[in-house]
Design an enzyme around this catalytic site. Structure first.
Site, PDB file in Angstrom:
ATOM      1  N   GLU A 123       0.828  -1.216   0.000  1.00 29.05           N
ATOM      2  CA  GLU A 123       0.000   0.000   0.000  1.00 29.05           C
ATOM      3  C   GLU A 123       0.855   1.255   0.000  1.00 29.05           C
ATOM      4  O   GLU A 123       0.488   2.259  -0.611  1.00 29.05           O
ATOM      5  CB  GLU A 123      -0.908   0.028   1.238  1.00 29.05           C
ATOM      6  N   HIS A 145       9.302  -1.313   3.392  1.00 32.28           N
ATOM      7  CA  HIS A 145       9.197  -1.563   4.830  1.00 32.28           C
ATOM      8  C   HIS A 145       9.029  -3.041   5.084  1.00 32.28           C
ATOM      9  O   HIS A 145       8.436  -3.761   4.276  1.00 32.28           O
ATOM     10  CB  HIS A 145       8.034  -0.775   5.450  1.00 32.28           C
ATOM     11  N   HIS A 204       7.417  -5.702   7.808  1.00 32.42           N
ATOM     12  CA  HIS A 204       6.500  -5.856   8.933  1.00 32.42           C
ATOM     13  C   HIS A 204       7.084  -6.902   9.896  1.00 32.42           C
ATOM     14  O   HIS A 204       7.434  -8.008   9.465  1.00 32.42           O
ATOM     15  CB  HIS A 204       5.141  -6.388   8.469  1.00 32.42           C
TER      16      HIS A 204
HETATM   17  P1  AMP Z   1       1.899  -2.389   3.093  1.00 27.68           P
HETATM   18  O1  AMP Z   1       0.540  -2.903   2.717  1.00 27.68           O
HETATM   19  O2  AMP Z   1       2.917  -3.488   3.207  1.00 27.68           O
HETATM   20  O3  AMP Z   1       2.336  -1.254   2.207  1.00 27.68           O
HETATM   21  O4  AMP Z   1       1.749  -1.860   4.564  1.00 27.68           O
HETATM   22  C1  AMP Z   1       1.475  -0.533   4.890  1.00 27.68           C
HETATM   23  C2  AMP Z   1       1.252  -0.499   6.389  1.00 27.68           C
HETATM   24  O5  AMP Z   1       1.401   0.844   6.826  1.00 27.68           O
HETATM   25  C3  AMP Z   1      -0.148  -0.959   6.819  1.00 27.68           C
HETATM   26  O6  AMP Z   1      -0.038  -2.076   7.710  1.00 27.68           O
HETATM   27  C4  AMP Z   1      -0.724   0.284   7.505  1.00 27.68           C
HETATM   28  O7  AMP Z   1      -1.528  -0.041   8.615  1.00 27.68           O
HETATM   29  C5  AMP Z   1       0.528   1.027   7.905  1.00 27.68           C
HETATM   30  N1  AMP Z   1       0.366   2.480   8.073  1.00 27.68           N
HETATM   31  C6  AMP Z   1      -0.269   3.340   7.242  1.00 27.68           C
HETATM   32  N2  AMP Z   1      -0.182   4.602   7.715  1.00 27.68           N
HETATM   33  C7  AMP Z   1       0.532   4.523   8.871  1.00 27.68           C
HETATM   34  C8  AMP Z   1       0.974   5.481   9.827  1.00 27.68           C
HETATM   35  N3  AMP Z   1       0.691   6.790   9.702  1.00 27.68           N
HETATM   36  N4  AMP Z   1       1.687   5.050  10.897  1.00 27.68           N
HETATM   37  C9  AMP Z   1       1.973   3.741  11.042  1.00 27.68           C
HETATM   38  N5  AMP Z   1       1.606   2.785  10.168  1.00 27.68           N
HETATM   39  C10 AMP Z   1       0.886   3.167   9.101  1.00 27.68           C
END
Ligand code: AMP
Length: 115
Positions: A94, A99, A101
């Protein structure tokens, strides 16, 4: 180029930051999937893991070692945990700032949904 995560890393947006060094920053996911859900992010913007280069070897290794250290600090190393890097559309990425996790604190079930 700037991203939401770059703004968090620079302290321009709030976060629950748990670790920072000269290469990576880690903060808690805003929408956690488990009791422990931390994102480990390069300080410089690399959109996806597909954009890593040979010059990023130290950074890539640092992300793994920081994940391991944080898992110990969070008390989930003994029972185990999962590290996930989503890449692009099919990977479910997203936010286009690389990053990793770190997820744990409960049994996580099968790795992916079968189809
Ligand atoms: P991905 O789908 O691997 O790109 O993961 C994006 C992650 O970023 C998701 O798990 C979201 O919940 C997390 N996320 C989005 N905005 C924020 C934020 N402001 N602070 C911390 N995590 C976030």
């Amino acid at each position: 180029m700037t991203t939401l995560f770059a703004r968090i890393i620079r302290g321009e947006l709030p976060s629950d930051m748990v670790y920072q060094d000269e290469l990576v920053t880690a903060f808690r996911d805003i929408n956690p999937a488990a009791p422990v859900h931390i994102l480990i992010v390069p300080n410089k913007v690399i959109p996806t893991i597909d954009d890593l280069t040979d010059e990023d070897q130290l950074l890539a290794g640092r992300m793994m070692l920081v994940a391991k250290k944080l898992a110990r600090m969070e008390g989930i190393a003994e029972d185990g945990y999962r590290l996930i890097i989503n890449c692009k559309k099919h990977g479910g990425q997203e936010i286009y700032h690389l990053h990793m996790h770190l997820i744990g604190g409960r049994p996580l079930g099968p790795m992916i949904l079968r189809w």
